[in-house]
Design a protein around this motif. Structure first.
Motif, PDB file in Angstrom:
ATOM      1  N   ILE A 283      -8.224  26.800 -66.386  1.00 15.23           N
ATOM      2  CA  ILE A 283      -7.991  25.943 -67.373  1.00 15.23           C
ATOM      3  C   ILE A 283      -6.540  26.107 -67.766  1.00 15.23           C
ATOM      4  O   ILE A 283      -5.992  27.152 -68.097  1.00 15.23           O
ATOM      5  CB  ILE A 283      -9.121  25.954 -68.591  1.00 15.23           C
ATOM      6  N   THR A 284      -5.664  25.113 -68.138  1.00 20.07           N
ATOM      7  CA  THR A 284      -4.475  25.210 -68.603  1.00 20.07           C
ATOM      8  C   THR A 284      -4.017  24.218 -69.621  1.00 20.07           C
ATOM      9  O   THR A 284      -4.664  22.846 -69.463  1.00 20.07           O
ATOM     10  CB  THR A 284      -3.418  24.960 -67.318  1.00 20.07           C
ATOM     11  N   GLU A 285      -3.066  24.473 -70.580  1.00 17.08           N
ATOM     12  CA  GLU A 285      -2.730  23.553 -71.580  1.00 17.08           C
ATOM     13  C   GLU A 285      -1.521  23.048 -71.040  1.00 17.08           C
ATOM     14  O   GLU A 285      -0.675  23.404 -70.543  1.00 17.08           O
ATOM     15  CB  GLU A 285      -2.564  24.256 -72.881  1.00 17.08           C
ATOM     16  N   PHE A 286      -1.454  21.431 -71.644  1.00 15.60           N
ATOM     17  CA  PHE A 286      -0.183  20.904 -71.496  1.00 15.60           C
ATOM     18  C   PHE A 286       0.222  20.346 -72.710  1.00 15.60           C
ATOM     19  O   PHE A 286      -0.045  19.199 -72.840  1.00 15.60           O
ATOM     20  CB  PHE A 286      -0.381  19.753 -70.406  1.00 15.60           C
ATOM     21  N   PRO A 287       0.956  21.140 -73.622  1.00 13.41           N
ATOM     22  CA  PRO A 287       1.253  20.756 -74.706  1.00 13.41           C
ATOM     23  C   PRO A 287       2.107  19.476 -75.144  1.00 13.41           C
ATOM     24  O   PRO A 287       2.004  18.692 -75.801  1.00 13.41           O
ATOM     25  CB  PRO A 287       1.998  21.826 -75.532  1.00 13.41           C
ATOM     26  N   HIS A 288       3.037  19.197 -74.008  1.00  9.67           N
ATOM     27  CA  HIS A 288       3.922  18.116 -73.887  1.00  9.67           C
ATOM     28  C   HIS A 288       3.174  16.693 -73.962  1.00  9.67           C
ATOM     29  O   HIS A 288       3.587  15.702 -74.647  1.00  9.67           O
ATOM     30  CB  HIS A 288       5.081  18.084 -73.203  1.00  9.67           C
ATOM     31  N   SER A 289       2.184  16.724 -73.314  1.00 10.73           N
ATOM     32  CA  SER A 289       1.217  15.533 -73.045  1.00 10.73           C
ATOM     33  C   SER A 289      -0.161  15.673 -73.776  1.00 10.73           C
ATOM     34  O   SER A 289      -0.811  14.774 -73.735  1.00 10.73           O
ATOM     35  CB  SER A 289       0.883  15.515 -71.536  1.00 10.73           C
ATOM     36  N   HIS A 290      -0.152  16.761 -74.743  1.00 10.46           N
ATOM     37  CA  HIS A 290      -1.436  16.754 -75.551  1.00 10.46           C
ATOM     38  C   HIS A 290      -2.729  16.806 -74.609  1.00 10.46           C
ATOM     39  O   HIS A 290      -3.702  16.192 -75.022  1.00 10.46           O
ATOM     40  CB  HIS A 290      -1.462  15.744 -76.697  1.00 10.46           C
ATOM     41  N   ALA A 291      -2.610  17.571 -73.738  1.00  8.71           N
ATOM     42  CA  ALA A 291      -3.991  17.584 -72.860  1.00  8.71           C
ATOM     43  C   ALA A 291      -4.160  19.177 -72.404  1.00  8.71           C
ATOM     44  O   ALA A 291      -3.313  19.971 -72.263  1.00  8.71           O
ATOM     45  CB  ALA A 291      -3.499  16.907 -71.631  1.00  8.71           C
ATOM     46  N   LEU A 292      -5.410  19.140 -71.789  1.00  7.51           N
ATOM     47  CA  LEU A 292      -5.734  20.155 -70.862  1.00  7.51           C
ATOM     48  C   LEU A 292      -6.081  19.806 -69.694  1.00  7.51           C
ATOM     49  O   LEU A 292      -6.616  18.830 -69.586  1.00  7.51           O
ATOM     50  CB  LEU A 292      -7.150  20.889 -71.562  1.00  7.51           C
ATOM     51  N   GLY A 293      -5.866  20.527 -68.647  1.00  3.26           N
ATOM     52  CA  GLY A 293      -6.097  20.431 -67.198  1.00  3.26           C
ATOM     53  C   GLY A 293      -6.845  21.660 -67.043  1.00  3.26           C
ATOM     54  O   GLY A 293      -6.797  22.831 -67.371  1.00  3.26           O
ATOM     55  N   PHE A 294      -8.016  21.140 -66.105  1.00  2.00           N
ATOM     56  CA  PHE A 294      -8.840  22.208 -65.510  1.00  2.00           C
ATOM     57  C   PHE A 294      -9.416  21.969 -64.276  1.00  2.00           C
ATOM     58  O   PHE A 294      -9.645  20.584 -63.761  1.00  2.00           O
ATOM     59  CB  PHE A 294      -9.957  22.654 -66.383  1.00  2.00           C
ATOM     60  N   SER A 295      -9.419  22.999 -63.327  1.00  2.00           N
ATOM     61  CA  SER A 295     -10.194  22.778 -61.920  1.00  2.00           C
ATOM     62  C   SER A 295     -11.481  23.564 -62.154  1.00  2.00           C
ATOM     63  O   SER A 295     -11.686  24.828 -62.430  1.00  2.00           O
ATOM     64  CB  SER A 295      -9.276  23.539 -61.025  1.00  2.00           C
ATOM     65  N   GLN A 296     -12.518  22.539 -61.846  1.00  4.27           N
ATOM     66  CA  GLN A 296     -13.933  23.361 -61.772  1.00  4.27           C
ATOM     67  C   GLN A 296     -14.905  22.101 -61.073  1.00  4.27           C
ATOM     68  O   GLN A 296     -14.401  21.537 -60.482  1.00  4.27           O
ATOM     69  CB  GLN A 296     -14.243  23.028 -63.504  1.00  4.27           C
ATOM     70  N   THR A 297     -16.133  22.583 -60.985  1.00  2.64           N
ATOM     71  CA  THR A 297     -17.002  21.868 -60.184  1.00  2.64           C
ATOM     72  C   THR A 297     -17.383  20.518 -61.098  1.00  2.64           C
ATOM     73  O   THR A 297     -17.112  20.427 -62.291  1.00  2.64           O
ATOM     74  CB  THR A 297     -18.312  22.532 -60.196  1.00  2.64           C
ATOM     75  N   THR A 298     -18.009  19.742 -60.503  1.00  2.00           N
ATOM     76  CA  THR A 298     -18.272  18.390 -60.958  1.00  2.00           C
ATOM     77  C   THR A 298     -19.351  18.639 -62.092  1.00  2.00           C
ATOM     78  O   THR A 298     -19.118  17.991 -63.518  1.00  2.00           O
ATOM     79  CB  THR A 298     -18.947  17.486 -60.044  1.00  2.00           C
ATOM     80  N   GLU A 299     -20.075  19.526 -62.127  1.00  3.17           N
ATOM     81  CA  GLU A 299     -21.197  19.782 -63.051  1.00  3.17           C
ATOM     82  C   GLU A 299     -20.433  20.312 -64.296  1.00  3.17           C
ATOM     83  O   GLU A 299     -20.719  20.042 -65.446  1.00  3.17           O
ATOM     84  CB  GLU A 299     -22.224  20.956 -62.682  1.00  3.17           C
ATOM     85  N   VAL A 300     -19.671  21.188 -64.246  1.00  4.12           N
ATOM     86  CA  VAL A 300     -18.802  21.935 -65.252  1.00  4.12           C
ATOM     87  C   VAL A 300     -18.062  20.617 -65.872  1.00  4.12           C
ATOM     88  O   VAL A 300     -17.745  20.742 -67.315  1.00  4.12           O
ATOM     89  CB  VAL A 300     -18.042  23.214 -64.731  1.00  4.12           C
ATOM     90  N   HIS A 301     -17.289  20.020 -65.244  1.00  3.21           N
ATOM     91  CA  HIS A 301     -16.527  19.004 -65.834  1.00  3.21           C
ATOM     92  C   HIS A 301     -17.529  17.999 -66.866  1.00  3.21           C
ATOM     93  O   HIS A 301     -17.046  17.939 -67.931  1.00  3.21           O
ATOM     94  CB  HIS A 301     -16.009  18.074 -64.578  1.00  3.21           C
ATOM     95  N   GLU A 302     -18.631  17.675 -66.307  1.00  6.56           N
ATOM     96  CA  GLU A 302     -19.344  16.793 -67.102  1.00  6.56           C
ATOM     97  C   GLU A 302     -19.999  17.876 -68.475  1.00  6.56           C
ATOM     98  O   GLU A 302     -20.055  16.968 -69.296  1.00  6.56           O
ATOM     99  CB  GLU A 302     -20.645  16.594 -66.363  1.00  6.56           C
ATOM    100  N   GLU A 303     -20.265  19.033 -68.207  1.00  9.58           N
ATOM    101  CA  GLU A 303     -20.632  19.905 -69.537  1.00  9.58           C
ATOM    102  C   GLU A 303     -19.493  19.934 -70.280  1.00  9.58           C
ATOM    103  O   GLU A 303     -19.625  19.783 -71.550  1.00  9.58           O
ATOM    104  CB  GLU A 303     -20.786  21.227 -69.357  1.00  9.58           C
ATOM    105  N   VAL A 304     -18.144  20.085 -69.781  1.00 12.45           N
ATOM    106  CA  VAL A 304     -16.835  20.092 -70.864  1.00 12.45           C
ATOM    107  C   VAL A 304     -16.801  18.934 -71.518  1.00 12.45           C
ATOM    108  O   VAL A 304     -16.555  18.560 -72.759  1.00 12.45           O
ATOM    109  CB  VAL A 304     -15.883  20.410 -69.940  1.00 12.45           C
ATOM    110  N   ALA A 305     -17.260  17.738 -70.804  1.00 15.50           N
ATOM    111  CA  ALA A 305     -16.965  16.263 -71.332  1.00 15.50           C
ATOM    112  C   ALA A 305     -17.918  16.069 -72.629  1.00 15.50           C
ATOM    113  O   ALA A 305     -17.751  15.670 -73.493  1.00 15.50           O
ATOM    114  CB  ALA A 305     -17.288  15.060 -70.403  1.00 15.50           C
TER     115      ALA A 305
END
Length: 94
Positions: free
Chosen positions: A39-61
């Protein structure tokens, strides 16, 4: 309140959000503890980016959606009782 302090008050706290996500959602799958997810922060675009499984993406959402619901309820309550909300705010300094 000075413009400098206005900007500082609006800074996003990415580290707290990243910590909440990585300790709440599949905590053993993040790179901090040897897992494949990152997981990485991108402050200039006010976003977080992360690489994970589809299941974890859904849990984060789901977690982020719940945080938004709680925030919206807090804003709604503050609007309903503006005098009480003002009492809980620290006094401004010039």
């Amino acid at each position: 309140m000075s413009p400098a302090s206005c900007g500082k008050a609006q800074e996003e706290d990415y580290q707290s959000l990243i910590e909440l996500i990585t300790t709440s959602v599949s905590p053993t799958t993040w790179d901090e503890v040897g897992g494949p997810g990152s997981i990485t922060e991108f402050p200039h675009s006010h976003a977080l980016g992360f690489s994970q499984t589809t299941e974890v993406h859904e849990e984060v959402a789901e977690l982020l959606a719940e945080l938004r619901r709680v925030r919206d309820k807090q804003i709604e309550a503050a609007r309903a009782f503006p005098q009480e909300a003002a009492k809980s705010q620290p006094a401004e300094r010039e």
